[in-house]
Motif scaffolding. Structure first.
Motif, PDB file in Angstrom:
ATOM      1  N   ASP A 131       1.519  15.807  -4.006  1.00 60.25           N
ATOM      2  CA  ASP A 131       1.996  14.898  -5.049  1.00 60.25           C
ATOM      3  C   ASP A 131       1.282  13.559  -4.891  1.00 60.25           C
ATOM      4  OD1 ASP A 131       3.535  16.866  -6.117  1.00 60.25           O
ATOM      5  OD2 ASP A 131       5.469  15.960  -5.659  1.00 60.25           O
ATOM      6  N   ASN A 132      -0.040  13.663  -4.893  1.00 58.94           N
ATOM      7  CA  ASN A 132      -0.894  12.498  -4.693  1.00 58.94           C
ATOM      8  C   ASN A 132      -1.072  11.687  -5.965  1.00 58.94           C
ATOM      9  OD1 ASN A 132      -1.456  13.670  -2.072  1.00 58.94           O
ATOM     10  ND2 ASN A 132      -2.859  15.047  -3.134  1.00 58.94           N
ATOM     11  N   VAL A 133      -0.779  12.301  -7.128  1.00 61.70           N
ATOM     12  CA  VAL A 133      -0.933  11.621  -8.419  1.00 61.70           C
ATOM     13  C   VAL A 133       0.239  11.992  -9.316  1.00 61.70           C
ATOM     14  CG1 VAL A 133      -2.387  11.224 -10.433  1.00 61.70           C
ATOM     15  CG2 VAL A 133      -3.452  11.723  -8.221  1.00 61.70           C
ATOM     16  N   TYR A 134       1.066  11.008  -9.622  1.00 62.35           N
ATOM     17  CA  TYR A 134       2.160  11.212 -10.574  1.00 62.35           C
ATOM     18  C   TYR A 134       1.705  10.781 -11.972  1.00 62.35           C
ATOM     19  CZ  TYR A 134       5.613  12.017  -6.894  1.00 62.35           C
ATOM     20  OH  TYR A 134       6.313  12.540  -5.837  1.00 62.35           O
ATOM     21  N   PRO A 135       2.277  11.399 -13.052  1.00 64.99           N
ATOM     22  CA  PRO A 135       3.292  12.442 -12.986  1.00 64.99           C
ATOM     23  C   PRO A 135       2.741  13.866 -12.998  1.00 64.99           C
ATOM     24  CG  PRO A 135       3.110  11.664 -15.227  1.00 64.99           C
ATOM     25  CD  PRO A 135       2.134  10.845 -14.410  1.00 64.99           C
ATOM     26  N   THR A 136       1.468  14.046 -13.418  1.00 68.36           N
ATOM     27  CA  THR A 136       0.979  15.410 -13.619  1.00 68.36           C
ATOM     28  C   THR A 136      -0.410  15.637 -13.042  1.00 68.36           C
ATOM     29  OG1 THR A 136       0.113  14.793 -15.803  1.00 68.36           O
ATOM     30  CG2 THR A 136       2.346  15.737 -15.733  1.00 68.36           C
TER      31      THR A 136
END
Length: 405
Positions: free
Chosen positions: A93-98
């Motif tokens: 989950d290094n880049v939110y949201p997708t």
């Protein structure tokens, strides 16, 4: 009948109000299980020389991009002090949201900025950097998620060529990385098991659980850390734990300001997620299958350390002679229930650090922004001399980086 329904709603509302009042007293406070409550006196700093350090931090995908970020700043301070004899593992989950959307997508500039902010903070770091992927990196598990994670992998390699993105190309793993003599990192792409739609075939990825078993058997002389995005024990939302507010205002699980009161009806969502589960929850059939099969392997080997993110808090469990960490508070925080099987929990931004010593001791430390220098939030000796593995001999089967055969 109407009176009965009204009475049930009234009783449930009173119960939720009482529970909410109790939660407010202890939320965001450090909680340590009674058996570990004497840790400051019982765990003096080790006398042996420290030989390696490993930072474990997850869910960094919402770090500040318009100014200093408190967690990244703390991580950089730790990295500068740790130097070359260290590594940093980003647990997904290094880049939110997708994750990283296509170049033409409206959200691409913000997504790329979040990732580049992290990569730039590691440019002067002398240690190793290892990226894992999580469900948000895979477009929140949607069928086209593989495209998103491959774009992220490409950006990591372009902007920080020395970094590892493991397992590569969306494969399930396991893959290994020899961090130092006698210290082996084993990485799993746990999202592969719960991902919808396209993903590399199981044939291309080998036989993940059998391969993991072979790797662990072949490397019992080493100190082993297994890393994946999804936790195997959790006192937080993905483990089926919800606040009273989420029962009364269930839409707040989707948006923090969605305060639409739905007593009784509102409890259906938490109950559903606890018993049946969304794809990212332990109760979901695919996640349940992953967890059962993985624990069946890990429980055969004492003194293992399994590290994950996913839940936005800090949790430590000791189960079946091994150690399970949830370190998903790299940029967000969320509710975590005290008690249960946990030894330590805290709803606070921060990360875990493992310290390896020359006498084979392994220590766990919690680092959080705002903590006075030289003060530990929590520390614990995970592995004692005589119970841990010795450094790997020459010619060990643990290569620099490989997939189990």
């Amino acid at each position: 009948m109407g009176y009965v329904a009204a009475a049930v709603v009234a009783l449930l509302s009173v119960w939720l109000l009482v529970r909410h009042t109790q939660e407010r007293r202890w939320r965001r406070r450090v909680w340590v299980a009674p058996a570990y409550g004497h840790w400051p006196e019982a765990t003096p700093p080790p006398a042996a020389a420290r030989r390696y350090q490993l930072a474990l931090i997850g869910d960094t995908g919402a770090v500040a991009t318009t100014g200093p970020d408190s967690v990244l700043r703390l991580l950089q301070e730790w990295q500068q002090a740790a130097g070359e004899a260290s590594a940093t593992v980003l647990l997904g989950d290094n880049v939110y949201p997708t994750g990283i959307p296509p170049q033409s997508a409206p959200g691409r500039p913000d997504a790329e900025r979040r990732l580049l902010t992290q990569l730039q903070s590691f440019e002067s770091y002398a240690g190793q950097v290892i990226f894992l992927s999580g469900n948000h990196d895979w477009n929140k598990g949607r069928p086209n998620g593989l495209e998103y994670v491959l774009r992220q992998q490409q950006l990591v390699h372009e902007h920080l060529p020395a970094a590892h993105f493991l397992p590569a190309n969306g494969l399930p793993g396991p893959v290994t990385l020899q961090l130092a003599p006698g210290i082996l990192l084993v990485v799993l792409n746990t999202q592969w098991w719960v991902q919808q739609g396209q993903r590399p075939s199981a044939t291309a990825g080998g036989r993940p659980f059998q391969d993991l078993l072979q790797i662990l058997r072949a490397n019992q002389h080493q100190q082993i850390i297994v890393a994946g995005h999804h936790p195997l024990y959790s006192n937080a939302i993905h483990g089926g734990k919800f606040t009273a507010r989420q029962h009364m205002f269930p839409l707040t699980t989707v948006h923090k300001k969605a305060y639409l009161p739905l007593p009784l009806i509102g409890s259906l969502l938490p109950v559903y997620r606890k018993l049946v589960g969304a794809a990212e929850d332990m109760a979901h059939p695919r996640y349940r299958h992953l967890r059962r099969r993985l624990l069946r392997v890990l429980h055969q080997f004492p003194n293992l350390i399994y590290a994950a993110g996913h839940d936005h808090n800090l949790q430590y469990f000791q189960r079946q002679g091994s150690h399970y960490l949830v370190s998903g508070a790299g940029s967000k925080t969320a509710f975590v229930q005290h008690g249960g099987r946990a030894a330590f929990v805290h709803e606070h931004k921060g990360f875990f650090v493992l310290e390896f010593y020359q006498n084979a001791e392994v220590w766990l430390r919690v680092l959080e922004p705002g903590t006075p220098p030289g003060t530990d939030v929590f520390r614990w000796q995970l592995i004692r001399p005589g119970r841990a593995a010795a450094p790997a001999p020459a010619g060990s089967q643990a290569a620099s980086e490989f997939r189990g055969a």
